[in-house]
Motif scaffolding. Structure first.
Motif, PDB file in Angstrom:
ATOM      1  N   TYR A   1     -11.404   0.723  14.984  1.00  0.00           N
ATOM      2  CA  TYR A   1     -10.470   1.468  15.821  1.00  0.00           C
ATOM      3  C   TYR A   1     -10.888   2.912  16.026  1.00  0.00           C
ATOM      4  O   TYR A   1     -10.313   3.588  16.875  1.00  0.00           O
ATOM      5  N   ASP A   2     -11.871   3.392  15.254  1.00  0.00           N
ATOM      6  CA  ASP A   2     -12.395   4.715  15.582  1.00  0.00           C
ATOM      7  C   ASP A   2     -13.554   4.644  16.561  1.00  0.00           C
ATOM      8  O   ASP A   2     -13.906   5.642  17.182  1.00  0.00           O
TER       9      ASP A   2
ATOM     10  N   VAL B   1      -4.202  13.922   4.476  1.00  0.00           N
ATOM     11  CA  VAL B   1      -3.757  12.583   4.858  1.00  0.00           C
ATOM     12  C   VAL B   1      -4.943  11.713   5.238  1.00  0.00           C
ATOM     13  O   VAL B   1      -4.976  10.521   4.923  1.00  0.00           O
ATOM     14  N   ILE B   2      -5.949  12.300   5.882  1.00  0.00           N
ATOM     15  CA  ILE B   2      -7.139  11.513   6.212  1.00  0.00           C
ATOM     16  C   ILE B   2      -7.807  11.000   4.939  1.00  0.00           C
ATOM     17  O   ILE B   2      -8.130   9.816   4.811  1.00  0.00           O
TER      18      ILE B   2
ATOM     19  N   TYR C   1      -3.449  17.620   7.401  1.00  0.00           N
ATOM     20  CA  TYR C   1      -4.132  16.539   8.109  1.00  0.00           C
ATOM     21  C   TYR C   1      -5.318  16.018   7.314  1.00  0.00           C
ATOM     22  O   TYR C   1      -5.509  14.809   7.178  1.00  0.00           O
TER      23      TYR C   1
ATOM     24  N   SER D   1     -13.064  15.485  13.599  1.00  0.00           N
ATOM     25  CA  SER D   1     -12.086  15.871  14.620  1.00  0.00           C
ATOM     26  C   SER D   1     -11.199  16.999  14.098  1.00  0.00           C
ATOM     27  O   SER D   1     -10.969  17.992  14.786  1.00  0.00           O
TER      28      SER D   1
ATOM     29  N   VAL E   1     -13.033  17.218  19.554  1.00  0.00           N
ATOM     30  CA  VAL E   1     -11.922  16.635  18.804  1.00  0.00           C
ATOM     31  C   VAL E   1     -11.638  15.226  19.309  1.00  0.00           C
ATOM     32  O   VAL E   1     -11.465  14.295  18.533  1.00  0.00           O
TER      33      VAL E   1
ATOM     34  N   LEU F   1       3.049  13.074   9.692  1.00  0.00           N
ATOM     35  CA  LEU F   1       2.092  12.650   8.674  1.00  0.00           C
ATOM     36  C   LEU F   1       2.778  11.815   7.596  1.00  0.00           C
ATOM     37  O   LEU F   1       2.183  10.870   7.072  1.00  0.00           O
TER      38      LEU F   1
ATOM     39  N   ILE G   1      -3.873   9.434  13.115  1.00  0.00           N
ATOM     40  CA  ILE G   1      -4.032  10.843  12.738  1.00  0.00           C
ATOM     41  C   ILE G   1      -4.650  11.625  13.881  1.00  0.00           C
ATOM     42  O   ILE G   1      -4.219  12.733  14.203  1.00  0.00           O
ATOM     43  N   VAL G   2      -5.662  11.038  14.526  1.00  0.00           N
ATOM     44  CA  VAL G   2      -6.307  11.752  15.638  1.00  0.00           C
ATOM     45  C   VAL G   2      -5.333  11.887  16.814  1.00  0.00           C
ATOM     46  O   VAL G   2      -5.350  12.896  17.520  1.00  0.00           O
ATOM     47  N   MET G   3      -4.464  10.905  16.982  1.00  0.00           N
ATOM     48  CA  MET G   3      -3.466  11.027  18.043  1.00  0.00           C
ATOM     49  C   MET G   3      -2.573  12.243  17.805  1.00  0.00           C
ATOM     50  O   MET G   3      -2.274  13.017  18.725  1.00  0.00           O
ATOM     51  N   PHE G   4      -2.165  12.445  16.539  1.00  0.00           N
ATOM     52  CA  PHE G   4      -1.311  13.607  16.279  1.00  0.00           C
ATOM     53  C   PHE G   4      -2.100  14.909  16.363  1.00  0.00           C
ATOM     54  O   PHE G   4      -1.559  15.943  16.747  1.00  0.00           O
ATOM     55  N   LEU G   5      -3.395  14.855  16.044  1.00  0.00           N
ATOM     56  CA  LEU G   5      -4.233  16.044  16.256  1.00  0.00           C
ATOM     57  C   LEU G   5      -4.251  16.413  17.731  1.00  0.00           C
ATOM     58  O   LEU G   5      -4.222  17.591  18.091  1.00  0.00           O
TER      59      LEU G   5
ATOM     60  N   ILE H   1      -1.291  23.322   8.402  1.00  0.00           N
ATOM     61  CA  ILE H   1      -1.163  22.028   9.077  1.00  0.00           C
ATOM     62  C   ILE H   1      -2.463  21.240   8.985  1.00  0.00           C
ATOM     63  O   ILE H   1      -2.474  20.047   8.685  1.00  0.00           O
TER      64      ILE H   1
ATOM     65  N   PHE I   1      -4.802  11.776  23.392  1.00  0.00           N
ATOM     66  CA  PHE I   1      -3.617  11.051  22.902  1.00  0.00           C
ATOM     67  C   PHE I   1      -3.550   9.663  23.502  1.00  0.00           C
ATOM     68  O   PHE I   1      -3.098   8.725  22.866  1.00  0.00           O
TER      69      PHE I   1
ATOM     70  N   PHE J   1     -10.913  20.808  15.367  1.00  0.00           N
ATOM     71  CA  PHE J   1      -9.630  21.382  15.769  1.00  0.00           C
ATOM     72  C   PHE J   1      -9.420  22.742  15.119  1.00  0.00           C
ATOM     73  O   PHE J   1      -8.833  23.637  15.727  1.00  0.00           O
TER      74      PHE J   1
ATOM     75  N   GLU K   1      -1.341  18.357  18.668  1.00  0.00           N
ATOM     76  CA  GLU K   1      -1.490  19.767  18.314  1.00  0.00           C
ATOM     77  C   GLU K   1      -2.354  20.491  19.352  1.00  0.00           C
ATOM     78  O   GLU K   1      -2.123  21.662  19.646  1.00  0.00           O
ATOM     79  N   LEU K   2      -3.344  19.788  19.892  1.00  0.00           N
ATOM     80  CA  LEU K   2      -4.161  20.398  20.956  1.00  0.00           C
ATOM     81  C   LEU K   2      -3.290  20.762  22.151  1.00  0.00           C
ATOM     82  O   LEU K   2      -3.435  21.826  22.748  1.00  0.00           O
TER      83      LEU K   2
ATOM     84  N   GLU L   1       6.944  18.872  13.112  1.00  0.00           N
ATOM     85  CA  GLU L   1       6.442  17.612  13.660  1.00  0.00           C
ATOM     86  C   GLU L   1       5.274  17.102  12.829  1.00  0.00           C
ATOM     87  O   GLU L   1       5.176  15.904  12.553  1.00  0.00           O
ATOM     88  N   ALA L   2       4.396  18.016  12.419  1.00  0.00           N
ATOM     89  CA  ALA L   2       3.234  17.568  11.650  1.00  0.00           C
ATOM     90  C   ALA L   2       3.659  16.978  10.321  1.00  0.00           C
ATOM     91  O   ALA L   2       3.166  15.924   9.917  1.00  0.00           O
TER      92      ALA L   2
ATOM     93  N   ASN M   1      -6.701   5.984  16.479  1.00  0.00           N
ATOM     94  CA  ASN M   1      -6.394   6.420  15.118  1.00  0.00           C
ATOM     95  C   ASN M   1      -5.118   7.269  15.162  1.00  0.00           C
ATOM     96  O   ASN M   1      -5.031   8.218  15.932  1.00  0.00           O
TER      97      ASN M   1
ATOM     98  N   TYR N   1      -1.689  27.105  11.353  1.00  0.00           N
ATOM     99  CA  TYR N   1      -2.443  25.936  11.795  1.00  0.00           C
ATOM    100  C   TYR N   1      -3.626  25.657  10.893  1.00  0.00           C
ATOM    101  O   TYR N   1      -3.731  24.602  10.275  1.00  0.00           O
TER     102      TYR N   1
END
Lengths: 311, 102
Positions: free
Chosen positions: A173-174, A151-152, A148, A109, A100, B79, B31-35, A144, B24, A113, B38-39, B74-75, B29, A140
């Protein structure tokens, strides 16, 4: 197949050197090597082959840690399918969690997850929390994560093709993470401290004898007999956690309203408006004649064309 | 019954939490930070369920339910904010909002 694997596993365990406690030096060395591996594995300016090196280092330290934990477990002396499932689920969970944070594409990612969520739902089932495992998968992986992924896709789709700089930033940035060295140092320092605390004592088995299960307590007190963890959890929730449950519902409602308020309408106002180009009609759009019943044409510069019908 | 020790589950939870924390801090990114948040929730939830089993008490599982509620809230809010921020600067880079640092 699994039973054979289990017996082989049980034969392997006593071979390992049995020790009460993991040595702090071993934990420290493992954390350092795993940190180095993570620095190389994170998306960064390094050549892609360094990522493979980092992955190899991380995998090696993970396997070493697995061996140490097996040695630590060796005094339990008992192996069954339950144990095998634990190792499989936790390996999947940790591997996909590492993917992830190291995968370059956000969609992958999110999918990794989902794998982590499934693996930890398996761990929950091993711990006897059946309802929580189901709720975890439904909430999840079902709700959720779908949000995600939506939104991506939305964030990628809304990018117009003429924004070249935005496209380059997207690729940028990725691909390059921010301060991987400092973050790995801090993270693995925390992990080392946690390991010191966790492995500070000999293994404590789950379900100690001095703690009777709730079912046994209720059987003694003469309460109606229920079976299953889910029913017991429900009885616990609605008997002693009523206010918290109501508050949870309230929080969900407030979050829904808040999300609607945040993401609504401002979308249209903030998008840059393209300039409207007005083209003058040089040639008459309609045939020019003197017929007063022809279609009136407004706003032309042609003097032979009538601006208004004469009727 | 399980022959595993409490420590095994605690270790898995700790590793998940630390991986989420590193992600984090390093990923840019949003979105990946918020993923990764969740981790971290996952790691905490595994710890709570393990302690719930260890103490034979349903408080841990009830706590995980509330953790899930907070994670869902939170999600959704995060988002929504991410979509809003993306529409402002047309990028998901967290560094694009560097001026918020103050």
């Amino acid at each position: 197949m699994l039973a054979a694997f289990s017996s082989a596993f049980g034969l392997l365990l006593p071979l390992a050197y049995s020790a009460q406690v993991l040595e702090p030096a071993a934990i420290l060395a493992l954390c350092v090597s795993a940190g180095i591996g993570t620095v190389f594995l994170l998306p960064s300016h390094f050549h892609p082959s360094w990522r493979k090196v980092g992955g190899a280092i991380l995998l090696l330290s993970g396997l070493t840690f697995l061996f140490l934990v097996l040695r630590y477990t060796a005094e339990v002396k008992q192996t069954n399918l339950h144990t095998i499932y634990f190792w499989i689920f936790s390996a999947i969970a940790i591997f996909s969690a590492a993917r992830v944070i190291t995968h370059r594409q956000p969609v992958y990612s999110a999918l990794y997850f989902v794998l982590t969520v499934f693996a930890s739902a398996g761990l929950f089932i091993l711990l006897g929390a059946d309802f929580m495992a189901g709720a975890l998968v439904i909430i999840y992986a079902g709700a959720i994560l779908i949000t995600y992924v939506f939104v991506i896709m939305l964030a990628v789709e809304a990018r117009s093709p003429d924004h070249q700089s935005a496209a380059q930033m997207m690729a940028d940035y990725d691909d390059y993470s921010r301060d991987p060295f400092i973050a790995s140092a801090i993270g693995y320092a925390l992990m080392g401290v946690l390991m010191f605390v966790i492995f500070d004592r000999s293994p404590t088995t789950l379900l100690p004898a001095h703690n009777p299960s709730p079912a046994a307590v209720r059987a003694q007190s003469g309460a109606p007999d229920v079976s299953g963890n889910t029913q017991e959890l429900g009885i616990y929730l609605f008997s002693s956690q009523q206010v918290s449950l109501e508050l949870a519902g309230l929080i969900l409602t407030i979050a829904m309203v808040g999300a609607i308020v945040i993401a609504r309408r401002r979308v249209l106002r903030l998008r840059p408006v393209a300039p409207v180009v007005v083209e003058m009609v040089v040639f008459p759009a309609t045939p020019v004649d003197d017929n007063p019943h022809s279609i009136p044409v407004y706003g032309t510069d042609n003097p032979t064309q009538k601006a208004y019908p004469e009727t | 019954m399980t022959t595993l020790a409490l420590q095994h589950y605690l270790v898995v939870g700790a590793i998940l939490f630390v991986i989420g924390m590193i992600g984090f801090m390093t990923r840019r990114n949003l979105i990946v930070m918020f993923l990764c948040t969740e981790l971290m929730f996952q790691g905490v939830a595994i710890n709570l369920i393990a302690f719930s089993k260890y103490h034979a008490n349903f408080g841990g599982q009830a706590f995980v339910i509330f953790v899930l509620v907070i994670a869902a809230a939170e999600a959704s809010l995060a988002l929504g904010l991410v979509v809003l921020l993306f529409r402002q600067k047309n990028t998901l880079d967290a560094d694009a909002w560097r001026e918020l640092r103050g």
